[in-house]
Design a protein around this motif. Structure first.
Motif, mmCIF file in Angstrom:
data_model
loop_
_atom_site.group_PDB
_atom_site.id
_atom_site.type_symbol
_atom_site.label_atom_id
_atom_site.label_comp_id
_atom_site.label_asym_id
_atom_site.label_seq_id
_atom_site.Cartn_x
_atom_site.Cartn_y
_atom_site.Cartn_z
ATOM 1 N N ALA A 109 -37.130 -9.950 84.749
ATOM 2 C CA ALA A 109 -36.160 -10.114 85.948
ATOM 3 C C ALA A 109 -36.677 -9.421 86.849
ATOM 4 O O ALA A 109 -37.338 -7.852 86.674
ATOM 5 N N GLU A 110 -36.228 -8.695 88.052
ATOM 6 C CA GLU A 110 -37.454 -8.112 88.710
ATOM 7 C C GLU A 110 -36.722 -7.110 88.604
ATOM 8 O O GLU A 110 -37.193 -5.889 89.133
ATOM 9 N N ASP A 111 -35.364 -6.418 89.520
ATOM 10 C CA ASP A 111 -34.686 -5.083 89.625
ATOM 11 C C ASP A 111 -33.763 -4.926 88.945
ATOM 12 O O ASP A 111 -32.409 -4.043 89.559
ATOM 13 N N SER A 112 -33.231 -5.444 87.830
ATOM 14 C CA SER A 112 -32.215 -5.343 86.868
ATOM 15 C C SER A 112 -32.005 -5.571 85.310
ATOM 16 O O SER A 112 -32.778 -6.423 85.413
ATOM 17 N N PHE A 113 -31.378 -5.397 85.059
ATOM 18 C CA PHE A 113 -31.598 -5.410 83.070
ATOM 19 C C PHE A 113 -30.043 -5.491 82.516
ATOM 20 O O PHE A 113 -28.602 -5.564 83.432
ATOM 21 N N THR A 114 -29.760 -5.663 81.877
ATOM 22 C CA THR A 114 -28.956 -6.546 80.946
ATOM 23 C C THR A 114 -28.363 -5.081 79.571
ATOM 24 O O THR A 114 -29.536 -4.548 79.643
ATOM 25 N N LEU A 115 -27.294 -4.801 78.945
ATOM 26 C CA LEU A 115 -26.921 -4.079 78.361
ATOM 27 C C LEU A 115 -28.058 -4.561 76.873
ATOM 28 O O LEU A 115 -28.334 -3.625 76.732
ATOM 29 N N ASN A 116 -27.536 -5.754 77.352
ATOM 30 C CA ASN A 116 -28.604 -6.572 75.868
ATOM 31 C C ASN A 116 -29.796 -6.331 75.743
ATOM 32 O O ASN A 116 -30.828 -5.988 74.919
ATOM 33 N N ASN A 117 -30.486 -6.312 76.998
ATOM 34 C CA ASN A 117 -31.555 -6.081 77.484
ATOM 35 C C ASN A 117 -32.600 -5.052 76.865
ATOM 36 O O ASN A 117 -33.980 -4.437 76.451
ATOM 37 N N LEU A 118 -31.520 -3.479 76.967
ATOM 38 C CA LEU A 118 -32.409 -2.571 76.278
ATOM 39 C C LEU A 118 -32.365 -2.359 74.903
ATOM 40 O O LEU A 118 -33.239 -1.438 74.547
ATOM 41 N N ALA A 119 -32.180 -3.111 74.331
ATOM 42 C CA ALA A 119 -32.474 -3.072 72.926
ATOM 43 C C ALA A 119 -33.930 -3.842 72.363
ATOM 44 O O ALA A 119 -34.891 -3.256 71.021
ATOM 45 N N LEU A 120 -34.850 -3.829 73.395
ATOM 46 C CA LEU A 120 -35.923 -3.964 73.295
ATOM 47 C C LEU A 120 -37.175 -3.047 72.409
ATOM 48 O O LEU A 120 -37.136 -2.136 72.975
ATOM 49 N N HIS A 121 -37.103 -3.366 71.419
ATOM 50 C CA HIS A 121 -38.096 -2.623 70.081
ATOM 51 C C HIS A 121 -39.112 -1.833 70.851
ATOM 52 O O HIS A 121 -40.084 -2.627 71.141
ATOM 53 N N GLY A 122 -39.565 -0.468 70.844
ATOM 54 C CA GLY A 122 -40.645 0.343 71.869
ATOM 55 C C GLY A 122 -40.129 0.768 72.455
ATOM 56 O O GLY A 122 -41.391 1.392 73.469
ATOM 57 N N THR A 123 -39.762 -0.353 73.806
ATOM 58 C CA THR A 123 -39.555 0.245 75.353
ATOM 59 C C THR A 123 -38.938 1.949 75.432
ATOM 60 O O THR A 123 -39.626 2.753 74.664
ATOM 61 N N LEU A 124 -37.321 1.699 75.190
ATOM 62 C CA LEU A 124 -36.129 2.892 74.731
ATOM 63 C C LEU A 124 -36.237 3.203 73.833
ATOM 64 O O LEU A 124 -35.998 3.931 72.716
#
Ligand code: HEM
Ligand code: MG
Length: 234
Positions: free
Chosen positions: A70-85
């Motif tokens: 997505a270009e300008d928003s995320f979901t709380l579950n997106n944040l689980a991507l390992h290695g970004t945050l």
């Protein structure tokens, strides 16, 4: 009221951050955990925690955007991507390689829960000890453990988050009861006597708190990944 705690429904998005999950459970963030933009998340953190939109939070929020197409928003579950945050040796979630890096895990949380024995608060010293212990535990069970200065830096910030938001940003002291409810229930312990920080949490006092934790930390990089890196997209 608008900010009453409410358990998430099965379709609401939640993720690896107890802070943002809590803000969604209280309606400071959209309760469905979706369509979170930078201004929305910064305002929620300020409204819920009296935590000002300092540079560190702006950067964190922007990194959140890298976890989605997505270009300008995320979901709380997106944040689980390992290695970004998201990283290994979390306080309350298991390592990605061990199966579930998203949901609260009482076994993992035992280390923090049982820290600072004999008193009813956590502090800078106990927080640093917990970080070291979680890392030691993961070195034994996770051969793919990633532990560079990047993960260390993010982990220090997260320890600063629970000490300041559930406790006192100036002293770094947080009641155990409040911290445990925050992690286990993703709820503001209002009924138990918690109050939103009277002092705005801002650049100066938060930096001082982070330096305090860093100064009492014993940490060294380990593992095969030696250079800090950031996963740029899903
Ligand atoms: C952990 C995102 C703000 C508290 C995390 C994690 C992510 C994340 C992805 C998982 C890291 C991991 O443990 O592997 C964000 C974003 C924020 C934000 C994008 C906004 C810019 C906050 C705030 C608090 C908070 C304001 C205040 C209480 C925590 C804590 C952890 C954490 C305590 C550690 C959880 C653990 O180690 O088990 N956050 N967060 N976060 N976050 Fe947030
Ligand atoms: Mg993690």
């Amino acid at each position: 009221s608008a900010h009453q705690w409410q358990a998430p429904s099965p379709t609401d998005s939640r993720g690896p951050c107890p802070g943002l999950n809590t803000l969604a459970n209280h309606g400071f963030l959209p309760r469905n955990g979706s369509n979170i933009t930078i201004p929305v998340v910064l305002k929620a953190i300020n409204d819920g925690f009296n935590f000002q939109p300092i540079n560190l939070l702006r950067i964190g929020a922007k990194l959140g955007l890298l976890t989605t197409d997505a270009e300008d928003s995320f979901t709380l579950n997106n944040l689980a991507l390992h290695g970004t945050l998201e990283h290994d040796a979390s306080l309350s979630r298991n390592d990605y390689a061990l199966g579930d890096n998203v949901h609260f895990n009482e076994t993992v949380f035992t280390t923090l829960a049982n820290s600072n024995p004999g008193v009813d608060y956590y502090n800078i010293t106990s927080a640093a000890q917990v970080m070291a212990q979680r890392l030691a535990e993961d070195k034994i069970v996770n051969p793919t453990l990633i532990n560079t200065v990047k993960e260390f830096t993010v982990r220090i910030v997260e320890s600063g988050f629970y000490l300041s938001v559930m406790g006192n940003v100036t002293t770094g002291v947080a009641p155990k009861n409040f911290v445990q409810i925050f992690f286990r229930e993703e709820r503001l312990p209002l009924a138990e006597g918690w109050e939103r920080s009277e002092v705005p949490i801002g650049e100066d006092n938060f930096d001082t708190l982070l330096s305090g934790i860093t100064n009492v930390s014993t940490w060294a990089p380990s593992g095969e990944v030696v250079c800090p890196w950031i996963r740029l997209q899903p």
